[in-house]
Design a protein around this motif. Structure first.
Motif, PDB file in Angstrom:
ATOM      1  N   TYR A  26       0.838  -1.247  -0.149  1.00  0.00           N
ATOM      2  CA  TYR A  26       0.123  -0.174  -0.046  1.00  0.00           C
ATOM      3  C   TYR A  26       0.916   1.287  -0.046  1.00  0.00           C
ATOM      4  N   GLN A  27       2.000   1.431   0.829  1.00  0.00           N
ATOM      5  CA  GLN A  27       2.640   2.539   0.921  1.00  0.00           C
ATOM      6  C   GLN A  27       3.469   2.756  -0.325  1.00  0.00           C
ATOM      7  N   TYR A  41       2.503   1.733  -3.382  1.00  0.00           N
ATOM      8  CA  TYR A  41       1.365   2.276  -4.379  1.00  0.00           C
ATOM      9  C   TYR A  41       1.459   3.600  -4.084  1.00  0.00           C
ATOM     10  N   LEU A  42       1.044   4.012  -2.919  1.00  0.00           N
ATOM     11  CA  LEU A  42       0.553   5.657  -2.864  1.00  0.00           C
ATOM     12  C   LEU A  42       1.776   6.481  -3.348  1.00  0.00           C
ATOM     13  N   THR A  43       3.053   6.089  -3.038  1.00  0.00           N
ATOM     14  CA  THR A  43       4.212   6.851  -3.211  1.00  0.00           C
ATOM     15  C   THR A  43       4.510   6.876  -4.836  1.00  0.00           C
ATOM     16  N   LEU A  66      -8.483   2.804  -5.461  1.00  0.00           N
ATOM     17  CA  LEU A  66      -7.905   3.986  -5.624  1.00  0.00           C
ATOM     18  C   LEU A  66      -7.378   4.040  -7.348  1.00  0.00           C
TER      19      LEU A  66
END
Length: 161
Positions: free
Chosen positions: A87-88, A90-92, A130
């Motif tokens: 998740y981290q 992906y967001l970055t 997302l």
């Protein structure tokens, strides 16, 4: 086309790298573990992709026209570390994709369905949602490819669209 594969050292990422390289794309790979010797990509970066500076460096060097995200698959040990890592990253990745106006995003999901039953399934479900939201909000051309889908047929179709 210049393609950046995030998670290029897992089984799916390696197969995608070979597939794209065989079609004459310039392929960059990034992962936290070593790339296998026989994977045909143009440049590999071993980085902690949770680190924003590392991700920024990666995007500045590769200048991708398309990104393929292949996080840890469901077969990985179910733990909050794996969930956080997927998740981290992906967001970055999405932040830098938007900053650099990367027009095409492929997410190779480790889960499909509407009823996630463990933390990794929940993270993949959220990543899929997302991706849809980011695509609409920022006019990105994206696709989420699920386990039941024909991976290479969908990648080829997406590239040609």
């Amino acid at each position: 086309m210049k393609v950046l594969i995030i998670g290029s050292s897992n089984h799916t990422g390696e197969k995608i790298g070979k597939f794209l390289h065989s079609r004459k794309h310039i392929v960059y790979g990034a992962d936290r573990i070593e790339q296998a010797e026989d994977v045909k990509i143009n440049k590999f970066f071993k980085l902690d992709l949770r680190n924003k500076d590392a991700m920024k460096f990666l995007f500045q060097l590769s200048r991708p026209e398309m990104i393929v995200f292949c996080g840890n698959p469901l077969e990985s040990k179910v733990s909050f570390v794996v969930v956080d890592y997927n998740y981290q990253i992906y967001l970055t990745m999405m932040v830098y994709a938007m900053v650099q106006n990367v027009p095409k995003i492929i997410v190779v999901s480790g889960f499909e369905g509407d009823n996630p039953s463990n933390p990794i399934e929940v993270s993949w479900y959220a990543i899929g949602l997302l991706t849809e939201i980011f695509s609409k909000a920022f006019s990105l051309h994206s696709v989420v490819i699920y386990p039941k889908d024909n991976l290479f047929k969908n990648i080829k179709k997406f590239i040609e669209s």
